[in-house]
Design a protein around this motif. Structure first.
Motif, short mmCIF file in Angstrom:
data_model
loop_
_atom_site.label_atom_id
_atom_site.label_comp_id
_atom_site.label_asym_id
_atom_site.label_seq_id
_atom_site.Cartn_x
_atom_site.Cartn_y
_atom_site.Cartn_z
N HIS A 41 -27.34 -8.86 -12.91
CA HIS A 41 -27.43 -9.40 -11.78
C HIS A 41 -29.29 -9.11 -11.70
O HIS A 41 -29.73 -8.71 -10.47
N LYS A 42 -28.92 -10.30 -12.45
CA LYS A 42 -30.55 -10.59 -12.65
C LYS A 42 -32.00 -10.74 -11.69
O LYS A 42 -32.54 -10.86 -11.10
N ILE A 43 -30.51 -11.78 -10.80
CA ILE A 43 -31.39 -11.97 -9.34
C ILE A 43 -31.92 -11.03 -8.99
O ILE A 43 -32.63 -11.29 -7.91
N GLU A 44 -31.90 -10.29 -8.89
CA GLU A 44 -31.73 -9.21 -7.89
C GLU A 44 -33.94 -8.73 -7.80
O GLU A 44 -34.67 -8.86 -7.70
N THR A 187 -28.25 -5.55 -3.33
CA THR A 187 -27.50 -4.57 -4.25
C THR A 187 -26.17 -4.46 -4.85
O THR A 187 -25.77 -4.06 -5.66
N CYS A 188 -25.79 -6.18 -4.69
CA CYS A 188 -24.66 -5.80 -5.50
C CYS A 188 -24.02 -6.42 -6.57
O CYS A 188 -24.92 -6.82 -7.01
N TYR A 189 -23.64 -5.58 -7.44
CA TYR A 189 -23.43 -5.93 -9.12
C TYR A 189 -22.92 -6.80 -9.29
O TYR A 189 -23.20 -7.24 -11.00
N GLY A 196 -23.92 -9.37 -0.46
CA GLY A 196 -22.32 -9.42 -1.39
C GLY A 196 -21.49 -9.40 -1.51
O GLY A 196 -20.80 -10.55 -0.41
N CYS A 197 -20.59 -9.22 -2.47
CA CYS A 197 -19.13 -9.81 -3.00
C CYS A 197 -18.57 -8.85 -1.74
O CYS A 197 -16.95 -9.68 -1.68
N GLY A 198 -18.67 -7.79 -1.56
CA GLY A 198 -17.67 -7.32 -0.65
C GLY A 198 -16.56 -6.09 -1.79
O GLY A 198 -16.32 -5.78 -1.10
N GLU A 199 -16.69 -6.37 -3.02
CA GLU A 199 -15.43 -5.91 -3.71
C GLU A 199 -15.80 -5.00 -4.73
O GLU A 199 -15.14 -3.89 -4.89
N LEU A 205 -20.05 1.25 -0.64
CA LEU A 205 -21.28 1.83 -0.65
C LEU A 205 -21.93 1.51 0.46
O LEU A 205 -22.37 1.66 1.85
N ARG A 206 -22.59 0.29 0.47
CA ARG A 206 -23.40 0.00 1.70
C ARG A 206 -22.89 -0.74 2.57
O ARG A 206 -23.21 -0.35 3.44
N LYS A 207 -21.47 -1.19 2.68
CA LYS A 207 -21.12 -2.10 3.38
C LYS A 207 -20.34 -1.11 4.70
O LYS A 207 -21.01 -0.69 6.09
#
Length: 219
Positions: A41-44, A187-189, A196-199, A205-207
């Motif tokens: 997730h390097k876009i972080e 935050t999404c892995y 994020g992906c929601g999955e 945890l965030r949602k």
């Protein structure tokens, strides 16, 4: 000790962004430090850079690619999927061995060269996702070790240590940073900005934390 400057270990995610804004309230000068370990997730790092630029925070990226070589897991390998559910035993496969140990050690070296004592990180024992290096006992132990190793008085600050995700959202809200956290963080892995992906576990945890925040505090 220098009470006016701080280094924030900054990933561009929800927790570290909340800590960045917390630091800006507490210190006159804040420097953000991110780490490139060739994470999936390097876009972080782009998110972190953009947030710092927008809010006038000095920003640095340190190279930790050796960590990727040493610690193959779902955050460092394209062919390993992130576990959707927590394992019955042991840390999840998104745990990167030694990550916070190395991040904080290199952040401390960076801080000492600039005469800075305070290091801020967004780890939390309340919402630590099974990661052993997010526990308070680890932070306290490392703080002592760093002080002894460099003969220098560091202070590792953990504003989120004893609060849950709903309370972290509340902190961002109180700091006037909730829109930044909602829309500009990653935050999404799986490397998807915002909601994020929601999955993946991080998104769940965030949602769940956000929904609980709205239920408790936005009546």
């Amino acid at each position: 000790m220098n009470k006016e400057k701080a280094v924030v270990v900054f990933s561009g995610g929800q927790d570290s962004t909340t800590c960045l804004f917390w630091a800006k309230e507490k210190f006159k000068e804040v420097i953000a430090v991110s780490f490139d370990y060739n994470q999936k997730h390097k876009i972080e790092l782009e998110c972190a850079k953009d947030i710092c630029k927008k809010h006038n925070v000095e920003y640095h990226v340190l190279d930790l690619n050796l960590l990727n070589q040493l610690a193959p897991n779902s955050l460092t390998r394209q062919d390993i999927s992130v576990d959707k559910d927590a394992p019955k035993e042991g840390p999840p496969n998104s745990f990167v061995d030694g990550r916070n140990l190395l991040f904080l050690t290199f952040a401390a070296i960076f801080a000492k060269q600039r005469g800075i004592n305070a290091i801020i990180t967004g780890v939390s024992q309340s919402d630590f996702s099974g990661y052993p290096d997010c526990r308070d006992v680890f932070i306290k132990s490392l703080n002592v070790t760093l002080n002894l190793a460099m003969d220098y008085q560091f202070e590792i600050l953990t504003p989120l240590m004893w609060i849950n995700k709903a309370e972290t959202w509340k902190m961002a809200y109180d700091l006037g940073a909730i829109d930044t956290v909602k829309e500009e963080t990653l935050t999404c892995y799986n490397g998807i900005k915002g909601n994020g992906c929601g999955e993946c576990p991080a998104c769940k945890l965030r949602k769940n934390g956000y929904l609980e925040f709205k239920r408790q505090y936005l009546k």
